[in-house]
Design an enzyme around this catalytic site. Structure first.
Site, PDB file in Angstrom:
ATOM      1  N   SER A 298       0.796  -1.232   0.000  1.00  0.00           N
ATOM      2  CA  SER A 298       0.000   0.000   0.000  1.00  0.00           C
ATOM      3  C   SER A 298       0.826   1.278   0.000  1.00  0.00           C
ATOM      4  O   SER A 298       0.322   2.337  -0.380  1.00  0.00           O
ATOM      5  CB  SER A 298      -0.940   0.018   1.210  1.00  0.00           C
ATOM      6  OG  SER A 298      -0.207  -0.028   2.429  1.00  0.00           O
TER       7      SER A 298
ATOM      8  N   ASP B  25      -2.881   8.607   7.885  1.00  0.00           N
ATOM      9  CA  ASP B  25      -3.765   7.790   8.703  1.00  0.00           C
ATOM     10  C   ASP B  25      -2.894   7.066   9.727  1.00  0.00           C
ATOM     11  O   ASP B  25      -1.750   7.461   9.947  1.00  0.00           O
ATOM     12  CB  ASP B  25      -4.605   6.827   7.841  1.00  0.00           C
ATOM     13  CG  ASP B  25      -3.756   5.874   6.998  1.00  0.00           C
ATOM     14  OD1 ASP B  25      -2.571   5.659   7.336  1.00  0.00           O
ATOM     15  OD2 ASP B  25      -4.275   5.341   6.006  1.00  0.00           O
TER      16      ASP B  25
ATOM     17  N   HIS C 243      -0.100   5.073   7.138  1.00  0.00           N
ATOM     18  CA  HIS C 243       0.579   5.627   5.972  1.00  0.00           C
ATOM     19  C   HIS C 243       1.011   7.071   6.189  1.00  0.00           C
ATOM     20  O   HIS C 243       0.233   7.876   6.708  1.00  0.00           O
ATOM     21  CB  HIS C 243      -0.334   5.553   4.748  1.00  0.00           C
ATOM     22  CG  HIS C 243      -0.824   4.171   4.467  1.00  0.00           C
ATOM     23  ND1 HIS C 243      -2.043   3.712   4.915  1.00  0.00           N
ATOM     24  CD2 HIS C 243      -0.246   3.142   3.784  1.00  0.00           C
ATOM     25  CE1 HIS C 243      -2.199   2.447   4.534  1.00  0.00           C
ATOM     26  NE2 HIS C 243      -1.128   2.081   3.844  1.00  0.00           N
TER      27      HIS C 243
END
Length: 361
Positions: free
Chosen positions: A40, A331, A334
């Site tokens: 991600s 967040d 990340h």
């Protein structure tokens, strides 16, 4: 920090980022494209149409992206995939290969195969219901055939051999699969598990080489014990960095760096695979946030910032910050675009010359 000084700081920072955007390459050397693999941190939208919770194609993700649109990037704006092609002067964004709007003209300058939630350990991707590295490799093979049809076999071969291939994975293996999956935690100690990760990482790099890649960058695991979610889950009442996670990351990174050196010396016989260290630069930001203009290091901008990520970071998340610029994290997992930008600049400027130290085969 008063508002005037803050906005002046941001403005100067953006100017400096733009001024240093083009990485200096050796004379008569070009990098025609970039190809990204991993999780991600670098995914630019390949998970959008998967049946998985590991998605970010909804607000407030992408809030600071071009047009304020959520694209499947796990952040408030650009991610390292985009920043690398921007730094190299190739193009502004690195499109997801599975983007239904991908155009044929995007193919020669590179695409992104990364899938949020993927790992070197095949079990990691299986648990998250995302695209494993083995399938990302199959997508690359499919891409190569499309490229040959679009530009011809000779030019396609030149693009592949001269482009930059970047792999970013390992974080989910350690924090999710190893420490939270009995099938791994009870079967392996951390030394054996990082050996398993290393075996998979080495095999992946060798397969890229077999397919024609000659400039392969492997990004290290960052200090994952300091990400907000891990502070919350394992950092005690004070939410300190979880040292066993950081130590596991360092252990794997040392093994990975040594393995890439070994491959270059004994199998590739040239500097083909380069270890790209993000651990050090990231930890420096965590320890010295004011040096980089950050104010918040232990929680993300989205919601409370202590646990929200993916589906739990959404438009209904209360207390989401208005400006992510002074947050290291977007967040609970990340980094923010600004943190990504600083780290990517440092790592790419430091490591790019290593790809040209010797004449690759």
């Amino acid at each position: 920090m008063n508002n005037l000084f803050f906005f002046m700081f941001v403005y100067v920072d953006l100017i400096l980022s733009t001024a240093q955007a083009i990485v200096k390459l050796p004379n008569n050397v070009t990098i025609p494209g970039v190809f990204m693999f991993g999780d991600s941190i670098v995914d630019t939208g390949n998970n959008n149409n998967l049946t998985t919770l590991v998605k970010s194609n909804f607000l407030p993700y992408g809030r600071d992206f071009m047009g304020g649109l959520p694209t499947g990037r796990f952040g408030n704006g650009k991610v390292p995939s985009d920043l690398i092609v921007e730094d190299l002067g190739i193009k502004e964004l690195l499109p997801a290969y599975l983007d239904p709007c991908l155009q044929a003209e995007d193919l020669p300058t590179g695409v992104n195969f990364a899938s949020g939630g993927a790992g070197f350990d095949p079990l990691t991707s299986k648990l998250m219901l995302v695209i494993p590295l083995s399938e990302q490799l199959q997508l690359l093979k499919e891409y190569i055939e499309k490229l040959k049809k679009y530009v011809g076999e000779e030019r396609a071969s030149s693009i592949i051999s001269n482009s930059l291939f970047v792999v970013a994975a390992g974080s989910d293996d350690i924090v999710n699969t190893y420490y939270h999956t009995p099938a791994r935690f009870w079967k392996y100690d951390i030394y054996a598990y990082t050996d398993l990760m290393l075996t998979e990482a080495s095999a992946f790099v060798q397969k890229l080489y077999t397919l024609g890649a000659r400039r392969i960058g492997v990004i290290s695991v960052p200090p994952i014990g300091c990400i907000p979610a891990q502070r919350t889950l394992g950092g005690g009442p004070e939410r300190k960095c979880v040292e066993r996670y950081n130590e596991a990351a360092e252990l794997f990174n040392k093994k990975l760096s040594a393995e890439l050196d070994c491959l270059n010396s004994h199998q590739f016989h040239a500097t083909v695979a380069v270890f790209m260290d993000v651990y050090g630069p990231f930890l420096d930001i965590i320890h010295n946030p004011k040096k980089y203009g950050f104010e918040v290091i232990n929680r993300g901008c989205c919601g409370t910032g202590i646990i929200e990520v993916a589906a739990f970071c959404n438009q209904c998340s209360p207390n989401t910050c208005k400006n992510a610029t002074n947050y290291v994290f977007w967040d609970s997992y990340h980094p923010s675009e600004r943190a990504y930008r600083i780290i990517t600049h440092q790592v790419l400027h430091k490591s790019i010359q290593a790809f040209f130290h010797s004449q690759n085969k």
